[in-house]
Design an enzyme around this catalytic site. Structure first.
Site, PDB file in Angstrom:
ATOM      1  N   TYR A 141     -24.809  38.772  38.145  1.00 44.36           N
ATOM      2  CA  TYR A 141     -26.261  38.907  38.092  1.00 44.36           C
ATOM      3  C   TYR A 141     -26.785  39.857  39.176  1.00 44.36           C
ATOM      4  CZ  TYR A 141     -27.584  35.216  34.781  1.00 44.36           C
ATOM      5  OH  TYR A 141     -27.789  34.460  33.663  1.00 44.36           O
ATOM      6  N   LYS A 191     -12.427  31.972  35.215  1.00 42.92           N
ATOM      7  CA  LYS A 191     -11.640  32.725  34.240  1.00 42.92           C
ATOM      8  C   LYS A 191     -10.564  33.455  35.034  1.00 42.92           C
ATOM      9  CE  LYS A 191     -10.876  34.388  30.055  1.00 42.92           C
ATOM     10  NZ  LYS A 191     -10.363  33.542  28.959  1.00 42.92           N
ATOM     11  N   ASP A 224     -13.418  29.299  28.825  1.00 41.79           N
ATOM     12  CA  ASP A 224     -13.378  29.193  27.358  1.00 41.79           C
ATOM     13  C   ASP A 224     -12.958  27.779  26.917  1.00 41.79           C
ATOM     14  OD1 ASP A 224     -10.941  29.851  28.488  1.00 41.79           O
ATOM     15  OD2 ASP A 224     -10.290  31.157  26.851  1.00 41.79           O
ATOM     16  N   ASP A 248     -24.779  29.704  33.728  1.00 42.25           N
ATOM     17  CA  ASP A 248     -25.905  29.973  32.831  1.00 42.25           C
ATOM     18  C   ASP A 248     -25.541  29.559  31.404  1.00 42.25           C
ATOM     19  OD1 ASP A 248     -28.380  31.077  31.915  1.00 42.25           O
ATOM     20  OD2 ASP A 248     -27.267  32.835  31.215  1.00 42.25           O
ATOM     21  N   ASP A 252     -26.593  25.860  29.179  1.00 41.36           N
ATOM     22  CA  ASP A 252     -27.327  25.896  27.906  1.00 41.36           C
ATOM     23  C   ASP A 252     -26.554  25.121  26.846  1.00 41.36           C
ATOM     24  OD1 ASP A 252     -29.558  27.336  28.717  1.00 41.36           O
ATOM     25  OD2 ASP A 252     -29.469  28.696  26.996  1.00 41.36           O
TER      26      ASP A 252
HETATM   27  C1  IPM Z   1     -31.773  30.357  33.395  1.00 41.58           C
HETATM   28  C2  IPM Z   1     -32.296  31.529  32.629  1.00 41.58           C
HETATM   29  C3  IPM Z   1     -32.354  32.733  33.547  1.00 41.58           C
HETATM   30  C4  IPM Z   1     -30.945  33.013  34.003  1.00 41.58           C
HETATM   31  C5  IPM Z   1     -33.013  33.985  32.932  1.00 41.58           C
HETATM   32  C6  IPM Z   1     -34.394  33.701  32.409  1.00 41.58           C
HETATM   33  C7  IPM Z   1     -33.027  35.132  33.904  1.00 41.58           C
HETATM   34  O1  IPM Z   1     -31.510  31.758  31.509  1.00 41.58           O
HETATM   35  O2  IPM Z   1     -32.419  29.966  34.405  1.00 41.58           O
HETATM   36  O3  IPM Z   1     -30.740  29.809  33.032  1.00 41.58           O
HETATM   37  O4  IPM Z   1     -30.182  33.661  33.303  1.00 41.58           O
HETATM   38  O5  IPM Z   1     -30.609  32.590  35.114  1.00 41.58           O
HETATM   39 MG    MG Z   2     -30.054  30.287  31.160  1.00 44.41          MG
END
Ligand code: IPM
Ligand code: MG
Length: 360
Positions: A141, A191, A224, A248, A252
């Site tokens: 990032y 990884k 993975d 990240d 999710d």
């Molecule tokens: C999160 C989001 C952010 C990230 C984006 C909005 C930049 O997806 O907080 O997980 O990737 O960190």
């Molecule tokens: Mg995110």
């Protein structure tokens, strides 16, 4: 105690949910005798529209001078042009960096009442209780990047994953300390079969685990496989620690376990100074302004804020208990309602939380 909270509502449903969390915080302040002060500042798309910058300096200064920051969400289709000079997300990345928030804590808890809202089977999801530690100010990032035009046409773009030892050490130790207070299990995800930066993680973490945390059950899993194990045997994980991008993606994925993103808070903390607290979900532009968004993730983020930035454990537990009661009583916003069930809106849901606090 005295505390100064900065509210960064941001975009989409951000203002609706942050204002509800503020109601809960004000109630807590009054009931427990704390002097909470609130100030609102701009971040994200609204900040771009107002002053051309997704993170105005004035916002940075206010955050740095605060006890803690509560954020709604940033972004939306209006600012999605990939060629735009700046994007709402840049504001979020910069505030993390400015405040030195290297650790992002994302608890994934399956509430028994909501297990059936999960797209996964009850037998798999039931009892899931994972705490992710995602590295937040390094890795791909924030590494060097470039995009150049090639002579023969086309372009070449790069994003680089960079980690230094100290960045791995500090998040690993935080995660290990948390594991000690929980079920004593720590999983590091990388990884290392392909990436050099992952091999650094592997070495650094193995050393600390052996020398300082031999009481923990420590293991490593490739990212993975982790994607797979997370949905096949989520109960076998306790604390998980990983890099910025893997965290990240995996969080999710993990957010689907409890059924709705609308329930999940997160905390971003550094070694000192104010932390930043936010729901895991985004700005949900499709439902913005309709009064139907689930405020519970933000309310739970406010609870994490009281716990981690103010050491107000009792108050944090009061909020979490109230949320559990509301769910047990069957109150549901649209995102967590079973088909055909009665749904309540953002404000009504907060009213229920306040009533549960009142009656506790
Ligand atoms: C999160 C989001 C952010 C990230 C984006 C909005 C930049 O997806 O907080 O997980 O990737 O960190
Ligand atoms: Mg995110």
């Amino acid at each position: 105690m005295e505390a100064r909270f900065v509210l960064l509502s941001g975009d989409g449903i951000g203002p609706e949910i942050v204002s509800q969390a503020e109601r809960v915080l004000r109630w807590i302040g009054k009931r427990f005798g704390h002097a909470f002060e609130f100030s609102e500042h701009l971040i994200g798309g609204i900040a771009i529209d107002t002053c051309g910058d997704p993170l105005p300096q004035e916002t940075v200064d206010a955050c740095k001078a605060s006890t803690a920051v509560l954020l709604g969400a940033v972004g939306g289709p209006k600012w999605d042009d990939p060629n735009a000079k700046t994007r709402p997300e840049a504001g979020l990345l910069r505030i993390r960096k400015e405040l030195g928030l290297f650790a992002n804590l994302r608890p994934i808890t399956a509430y028994p009442e909501l297990v059936d809202a999960s797209p996964l089977k009850r037998e798999i999801v039931e009892g899931t209780d994972i705490l992710f530690f995602r590295e937040l100010t390094g890795g791909i990032y924030f590494g060097p990047y470039s995009c150049e035009d090639l002579p023969g046409g086309g372009q070449r773009a790069t994003s680089t994953e960079v980690y230094e030892t100290y960045e791995v050490e500090r998040i690993f130790r935080l995660a290990a300390e948390a594991a000690r207070k929980r079920r004593g299990k720590l999983t590091m995800v990388d990884k290392a079969n392909v990436l050099e930066a992952s091999r650094l993680w592997r070495r650094v973490c193995a050393k600390i685990a052996k020398e300082e945390y031999s009481d923990l059950e420590y293991d490593v899993v490739l990212v993975d496989s982790m994607a797979m194990h997370l949905i096949s045997r989520p109960r076998s994980f306790d604390v998980v620690v990983t890099s910025n991008m893997f965290g990240d993606i995996l969080t999710d994925e993990a957010s689907m376990l409890p059924g709705s993103l609308g329930m999940l808070p997160s905390a971003s903390i550094g070694s000192s100074g104010p932390g930043l607290y936010e729901p895991i979900h985004g700005s949900a532009p499709d439902i913005a302004g309709k009064g139907v968004a689930n405020p519970l993730a933000t309310i739970l983020a406010a609870a994490m804020m009281l716990r981690h930035s103010c050491s107000l454990e009792k108050e944090a537990v009061a909020i979490e208990t109230a949320v559990k009661k509301v769910l047990a009583d069957g109150h549901r916003t649209a995102d967590i309602a079973a088909a055909g069930a009665t749904k309540i809106g953002t404000i009504a849901m907060t009213d229920k939380v306040l009533a549960a606090l009142e009656s506790a």
